[in-house]
Motif scaffolding. Sequence first.
Motif, mmCIF file in Angstrom:
data_model
loop_
_atom_site.group_PDB
_atom_site.id
_atom_site.type_symbol
_atom_site.label_atom_id
_atom_site.label_comp_id
_atom_site.label_asym_id
_atom_site.label_seq_id
_atom_site.Cartn_x
_atom_site.Cartn_y
_atom_site.Cartn_z
ATOM 1 N N PRO A 208 9.022 -4.999 11.645
ATOM 2 C CA PRO A 208 8.982 -5.832 10.443
ATOM 3 C C PRO A 208 9.147 -5.078 9.133
ATOM 4 O O PRO A 208 9.580 -5.655 8.159
ATOM 5 C CB PRO A 208 7.591 -6.439 10.524
ATOM 6 N N TYR A 209 8.833 -3.739 9.059
ATOM 7 C CA TYR A 209 8.738 -3.133 7.732
ATOM 8 C C TYR A 209 9.411 -1.764 7.619
ATOM 9 O O TYR A 209 9.049 -0.971 6.775
ATOM 10 C CB TYR A 209 7.263 -2.966 7.337
ATOM 11 N N THR A 210 10.368 -1.443 8.438
ATOM 12 C CA THR A 210 10.967 -0.106 8.421
ATOM 13 C C THR A 210 12.428 -0.177 7.982
ATOM 14 O O THR A 210 13.194 -1.005 8.477
ATOM 15 C CB THR A 210 10.886 0.548 9.808
ATOM 16 N N VAL A 211 12.789 0.702 7.037
ATOM 17 C CA VAL A 211 14.175 0.837 6.599
ATOM 18 C C VAL A 211 14.668 2.212 7.046
ATOM 19 O O VAL A 211 14.082 3.246 6.692
ATOM 20 C CB VAL A 211 14.300 0.695 5.069
ATOM 21 N N HIS B 179 16.224 -7.343 3.624
ATOM 22 C CA HIS B 179 15.956 -7.840 4.977
ATOM 23 C C HIS B 179 14.459 -7.809 5.278
ATOM 24 O O HIS B 179 13.925 -8.704 5.941
ATOM 25 C CB HIS B 179 16.717 -6.990 6.005
ATOM 26 N N VAL B 180 13.790 -6.752 4.794
ATOM 27 C CA VAL B 180 12.349 -6.641 5.035
ATOM 28 C C VAL B 180 11.602 -7.773 4.335
ATOM 29 O O VAL B 180 10.744 -8.446 4.924
ATOM 30 C CB VAL B 180 11.827 -5.271 4.556
ATOM 31 N N PHE B 181 11.944 -7.996 3.077
ATOM 32 C CA PHE B 181 11.208 -9.000 2.304
ATOM 33 C C PHE B 181 11.549 -10.430 2.726
ATOM 34 O O PHE B 181 10.688 -11.305 2.751
ATOM 35 C CB PHE B 181 11.491 -8.825 0.806
ATOM 36 N N LEU B 182 12.830 -10.662 3.036
ATOM 37 C CA LEU B 182 13.250 -12.024 3.344
ATOM 38 C C LEU B 182 13.277 -12.310 4.838
ATOM 39 O O LEU B 182 13.270 -13.468 5.245
ATOM 40 C CB LEU B 182 14.636 -12.297 2.754
ATOM 41 N N GLY B 183 13.340 -11.258 5.649
ATOM 42 C CA GLY B 183 13.323 -11.456 7.093
ATOM 43 C C GLY B 183 14.565 -12.136 7.616
ATOM 44 O O GLY B 183 14.546 -12.720 8.698
ATOM 45 N N GLY B 184 15.662 -12.104 6.861
ATOM 46 C CA GLY B 184 16.857 -12.812 7.287
ATOM 47 C C GLY B 184 18.076 -11.926 7.319
ATOM 48 O O GLY B 184 17.993 -10.697 7.255
ATOM 49 N N GLY B 185 19.246 -12.575 7.398
ATOM 50 C CA GLY B 185 20.504 -11.853 7.505
ATOM 51 C C GLY B 185 21.208 -11.737 6.176
ATOM 52 O O GLY B 185 20.587 -11.481 5.144
ATOM 53 N N THR C 273 0.853 -1.190 0.000
ATOM 54 C CA THR C 273 0.000 0.000 0.000
ATOM 55 C C THR C 273 0.886 1.236 0.000
ATOM 56 O O THR C 273 1.813 1.337 0.810
ATOM 57 C CB THR C 273 -0.909 0.006 1.239
ATOM 58 N N LYS C 274 0.612 2.141 -0.897
ATOM 59 C CA LYS C 274 1.458 3.328 -1.033
ATOM 60 C C LYS C 274 0.873 4.491 -0.235
ATOM 61 O O LYS C 274 -0.323 4.771 -0.306
ATOM 62 C CB LYS C 274 1.576 3.733 -2.504
ATOM 63 N N GLY C 275 1.759 5.166 0.504
ATOM 64 C CA GLY C 275 1.418 6.438 1.120
ATOM 65 C C GLY C 275 0.611 6.345 2.387
ATOM 66 O O GLY C 275 -0.053 5.363 2.680
ATOM 67 N N GLY C 276 0.730 7.423 3.171
ATOM 68 C CA GLY C 276 -0.105 7.569 4.351
ATOM 69 C C GLY C 276 0.314 6.686 5.501
ATOM 70 O O GLY C 276 1.299 5.958 5.466
ATOM 71 N N SER C 277 -0.499 6.746 6.534
ATOM 72 C CA SER C 277 -0.199 5.983 7.746
ATOM 73 C C SER C 277 -0.384 4.490 7.560
ATOM 74 O O SER C 277 0.050 3.700 8.390
ATOM 75 C CB SER C 277 -1.098 6.477 8.890
ATOM 76 N N ILE D 61 5.490 -0.469 4.055
ATOM 77 C CA ILE D 61 6.938 -0.340 4.163
ATOM 78 C C ILE D 61 7.267 1.140 4.346
ATOM 79 O O ILE D 61 6.791 1.989 3.586
ATOM 80 C CB ILE D 61 7.645 -0.884 2.907
ATOM 81 N N LYS D 62 8.073 1.421 5.351
ATOM 82 C CA LYS D 62 8.414 2.814 5.643
ATOM 83 C C LYS D 62 9.917 3.029 5.491
ATOM 84 O O LYS D 62 10.715 2.180 5.900
ATOM 85 C CB LYS D 62 7.984 3.177 7.063
ATOM 86 N N PHE D 63 10.257 4.151 4.894
ATOM 87 C CA PHE D 63 11.649 4.566 4.777
ATOM 88 C C PHE D 63 11.838 5.791 5.681
ATOM 89 O O PHE D 63 11.103 6.782 5.563
ATOM 90 C CB PHE D 63 11.996 4.920 3.331
#
Length: 437
Positions: A54-57, A90-96, A24-28, A32-34
């Motif tokens: 889980p979803y912040t860069v 890391h966000v998409f794969l959840g790994g190292g 989902t693009k934009g807003g609260s 995924i947040k940058f």
Amino acid sequence: MASVVYSWLNAANGSSQRNVINVTKGGSNAQIKFVFEDMGGSGGNIDYGLWSPPYTVKINSNGEIPWTLNTSEVPQRVDLKSLLIHELGHVFLGGGHTGYSGSCMHTFDSYAVRRSIGWCVENVTHDYYDPPKNVTLYNSFGGNGLMKVDGSQYSIPSSGKTFYWRQSNFPHTLEAVNNQNVDGYVWVFYKWVKGSSHYDNNIVVTINPPASSTVNYTANFDPTYTVNFKNSFPGVGNAGTIKVNGSTYNVTTPDFSVESGNTIAAEAPYQQYNGIYYTFSSWSAGGSNPRTFTPAVNTTYTAYYTGSLQPVTITSYSGPAGTPVVISWVPNPNNNVVYKVHRKIKHQSGTWTGPDLLATLPNTTSSYTDNGCMFTNGYTNDLIKYDIRPYYSVENISAPESWVTVFGNGTFVPKRIAIASGLLPTENSLGSYPNPC
């Protein structure tokens, strides 16, 4: 940033682009947040970026890192897109990190440009979001069978046929092919088994993605056995009739289909065939008569018989006074039946003597003339009985004794003809009628 996100989306969705995941693009509500954040650090101790599950860069904006989007400025500057590709992994794969130095998921190198996700990481990502499912299909009777998958028919070997489907490809339909003729048996479907557990009894089923990466489906069948019946008459073989499930058939019967575990009933009746009367003796499979059979293979059940003869039907045994005694009968239709003529004599005031075998006559004979006795116009001397006894050479059997007393016309009774001793034989074998003696 959007192009980086879509690079990973494409990797997750794979070549099929089935929209396994969306963002989902934009807003609260953004998934995924940058975040540009002063993460501190200086010199060689700088975190260029960080992913926060889980979803912040997070992107370090401490003022010391010379970010660029122009790859020609690397390594003097740090490629921001390479960092975003790495941290978003890391966000998409959840790994190292991976140990392969050329991968975008290797420990971040500020002096390198790694904007390509690469086929290996892309495959891993696709498998992570749209995992492959190996579905192997079997028929319970082994190989050489058929099955329909999503409406198309496939050959199913004994080792099974495996379909490689992504989770997003489901559901699929499986259809068992009923009444398949394989290895000499007709196979009738009765249930589906998933793994080792019952799944469904319908011939067509819908399957959804399994929780595990592999799953087996087996179409279970019962064999249908082909059964027929025949008789065995001694010296004749297969002839006559037999009853199957209450209906009478000439043998060999037609083929009957009996599904595994079911039964079929048969009865071998007492019957007459070509002049011989046949009585049931035994079944090839044992048991009484009638009986019920539960076949376990394709088979023929044979009813074994023994033969017997009935006495002939006498049609005439009278004649004019002064003529030899003539006896006529209905001939037996069996060419292997001959007739043995026996006689008993009771002289006046005497006792019965005999029996004497007068003749053995061929099957084509239907009468016998006894030149040793004649009809008289009154009872003056002898009373005579005859037994025309059929004999069946194939089984070495004779009909039971059946004596008839011979009378003349009206009140006439037969009288013994006095013939010189030695001129009246005790047995004559005649080739045809009339008797030449």
